[in-house]
Design an enzyme around this catalytic site. Structure first.
Site, PDB file in Angstrom:
ATOM      1  N   TYR A 153       0.712  -1.292  -0.105  1.00  0.00           N
ATOM      2  CA  TYR A 153      -0.543   0.191   0.119  1.00  0.00           C
ATOM      3  C   TYR A 153       1.227   1.795  -0.343  1.00  0.00           C
ATOM      4  CZ  TYR A 153      -3.479   3.137   1.324  1.00  0.00           C
ATOM      5  OH  TYR A 153      -4.166   4.548   1.552  1.00  0.00           O
ATOM      6  N   ASP A 248       9.482   2.411  -0.018  1.00  0.00           N
ATOM      7  CA  ASP A 248       7.730   3.414   1.024  1.00  0.00           C
ATOM      8  C   ASP A 248       8.438   3.384   2.487  1.00  0.00           C
ATOM      9  OD1 ASP A 248       6.258   4.278   2.332  1.00  0.00           O
ATOM     10  OD2 ASP A 248       4.526   3.465   0.159  1.00  0.00           O
ATOM     11  N   LYS A 276       4.013   8.904   9.542  1.00  0.00           N
ATOM     12  CA  LYS A 276       3.632   8.507  11.052  1.00  0.00           C
ATOM     13  C   LYS A 276       4.565   9.160  11.146  1.00  0.00           C
ATOM     14  CE  LYS A 276       0.859   4.942   8.272  1.00  0.00           C
ATOM     15  NZ  LYS A 276       0.573   4.028   7.042  1.00  0.00           N
TER      16      LYS A 276
HETATM   17  C1  LIG Z   1       0.496   4.654   5.632  1.00  0.00           C
HETATM   18  C2  LIG Z   1       0.690   4.380   4.460  1.00  0.00           C
HETATM   19  C3  LIG Z   1       0.894   4.962   3.401  1.00  0.00           C
HETATM   20  C4  LIG Z   1      -0.077   6.391   3.465  1.00  0.00           C
HETATM   21  O1  LIG Z   1       0.056   7.430   4.745  1.00  0.00           O
HETATM   22  P1  LIG Z   1      -1.084   8.488   5.059  1.00  0.00           P
HETATM   23  O2  LIG Z   1      -0.850   9.746   6.105  1.00  0.00           O
HETATM   24  O3  LIG Z   1      -2.311   7.120   5.636  1.00  0.00           O
HETATM   25  O4  LIG Z   1      -1.343   9.194   3.666  1.00  0.00           O
HETATM   26  C5  LIG Z   1       1.606   5.468   2.556  1.00  0.00           C
HETATM   27  N1  LIG Z   1       2.438   3.769   2.441  1.00  0.00           N
HETATM   28  C6  LIG Z   1       2.184   3.411   3.777  1.00  0.00           C
HETATM   29  C7  LIG Z   1       4.169   1.967   3.658  1.00  0.00           C
HETATM   30  C8  LIG Z   1       2.179   3.424   4.846  1.00  0.00           C
HETATM   31  O5  LIG Z   1       1.941   2.195   5.412  1.00  0.00           O
END
Ligand SMILES: *Cc1c(COP(=O)(O)O)cnc(C)c1O
Length: 438
Positions: A153, A248, A276
């Site tokens: 994701y 990511d 995060k």
């Molecule tokens: C949570 C997440 C996102 C998106 O971040 P948001 O702050 O919710 O937009 C992108 N990549 C990864 C791996 C994530 O866990």
């Protein structure tokens, strides 16, 4: 013996009332789908307060928190250093729309702790980070195709809402209506941990692939660890074919090690996305990497990307306090030990209850899969017993354990999860397992 508290469903009356009101004015009553608890057939629980490893709902029930706001709360809730930093900043106002000192300090700290990031741009969410990094990668390489992996994701940006069928790009289908077909054709989604398919894609789409984006530890389809050669293979293939490697690390950054997954696995990405943890619980994201690439971003370069609240003083204050706390000696060894203790305890209970389940864990994250075999890709996760998982979740919540409400979400452990919390958790699992038939 650790006492297991049982919560009566009548004890959630205030949550139920709020949910009724919310559904009238917010789609599904929630501002992010996973909060709706649909995957486990429950109604959302509205939280009032967090403290350390605990969440307290509006009806006064207490839960050991295993979602940690989906990653940011690695120090637990209401960390004194984070709160203090926020209070000191708040007094001076909330947003200026001009540069402020915290942005420079956070950028300096990130570039120091993650050496592959020479320059960094702060944004407001992980989605913004991956979206901007993708635009930048396309501009830098002057190519359009992006490779991602099934089950990873990268936020809700159009280009990443793709599940590819077999046959690579030709059968790409969107996982959401509203995403244009034309855009989807530019995203190839391949099986995680499958280097051969990446090699094949590079052969088929010679000189057209701008970047490979990957969660170096896949933490959005349960928890899948990278095979030993997977990440280094991606590094080699992208370098060889003139494509960029985007890590990511929105979840893994500052969670699995101080330098993120790239420190743990000793791989240098070209671009890295963060979010995060770097916001300490406030809305933040970031993308960064080689100076040569980052200098294409406006106002130095032509790649446009902006944000009214980017680098917000409160967000940078919380992020700085959190990151500085994580520099403490042994923070990650301690987090690893806590996670291992929970993993070992659960593994033993699974054996004792003779369940077809197993635990996957890494520093600060853990997933219980109701699946016999090893989980190495997204396809394997799809064979899990989600009904059994839902039953387990419902049993756990009544015993004051707020486990992630989906088989396909990982549990987050914070530095505040102490012996008492872990023992209470194991006791609740033991009782709950007794009611699950294999
Ligand atoms: C949570 C997440 C996102 C998106 O971040 P948001 O702050 O919710 O937009 C992108 N990549 C990864 C791996 C994530 O866990």
């Amino acid at each position: 013996m650790t006492q297991v508290v049982t919560i009566d469903t009548a004890d959630t009356a205030k949550s139920e009332k709020l949910f009724e009101r919310a559904q009238k004015v917010i789609p599904g009553g929630v501002n992010s789908p996973v909060r709706a608890l649909k995957a486990v057939g429950a109604n959302p629980i509205f939280m009032q307060r967090g403290d350390g490893a605990w969440l307290y709902d509006v009806d006064g029930n207490a839960y050991v928190d295993y979602i940690g706001s989906w990653g940011p709360m690695i120090l637990g809730h209401r960390n004194p250093r984070v709160l203090e930093s926020l209070e000191e900043t708040l007094i001076n106002g909330t947003s200026f729309g001009t540069p402020s000192p915290g942005e420079v300090e956070l950028a300096e700290l990130i570039t120091t702790l993650m050496p592959s990031i020479e320059m960094v741009r702060l944004v407001n969410s992980g989605t913004e980070a991956t979206m901007s990094a993708t635009r930048l990668a396309r501009a830098y390489t002057k190519r359009d195709l992006i490779i991602k992996f099934d089950g990873c994701y990268h936020g809700h940006f159009d280009s990443f809402l793709v599940k590819a069928g077999s046959g690579l790009a030709t059968n790409s289908i969107a996982s959401s209506p509203g995403v244009p077909e034309e855009l989807i054709k530019l995203t190839l989604s391949l099986p995680y941990n499958d280097l051969a398919s990446v090699e094949k894609a590079f052969k088929e789409h010679k000189d057209k692939i701008a970047a490979v984006i990957v969660e170096p530890i896949a933490a959005n389809c349960g928890l899948i660890l990278p095979d030993e050669k997977f990440l280094s293979g991606l590094r080699d293939l992208t370098s060889k074919h003139g494509a960029l490697l985007i890590f990511d690390e929105v979840i893994t950054g500052f969670r699995v090690a101080l330098g993120g997954a790239q420190a743990k696995y000793k791989i240098k990405a070209d671009l890295t996305c963060l979010g995060k943890i770097i916001g300490g619980g406030l809305p933040v994201g970031a993308y960064g990497g080689k100076k040569e690439i980052m200098e294409l971003v406006a106002p130095v370069g032509q790649v446009y990307q902006a944000g009214t609240l980017s680098g917000n003083p409160l967000a940078t204050a919380a992020g700085l306090a959190q990151l500085r706390s994580l520099i403490a000696p042994n923070a990650y060894e301690i987090l690893e030990q806590k996670t291992k203790r929970l993993s070992d305890g659960l593994t033993e209970l699974i054996k004792k209850a003779k369940l077809s389940a197993h635990i996957v864990y890494t520093t600060g994250m853990l997933c219980l899969f109701f699946h016999k075999g090893e989980i190495t890709d997204f396809e394997a996760t799809q064979k899990c017993d989600t009904e059994k998982f839902a039953n387990l979740w419902k049993a756990l919540i009544k015993k004051g354990i707020y486990w992630p409400p989906s088989q396909f979400e990982t549990a987050f452990i914070s530095l505040e999860h102490g012996k008492a919390e872990i023992e209470q958790t194991l006791a609740a699992f033991e009782e709950s397992f007794n009611h699950l038939k294999d």
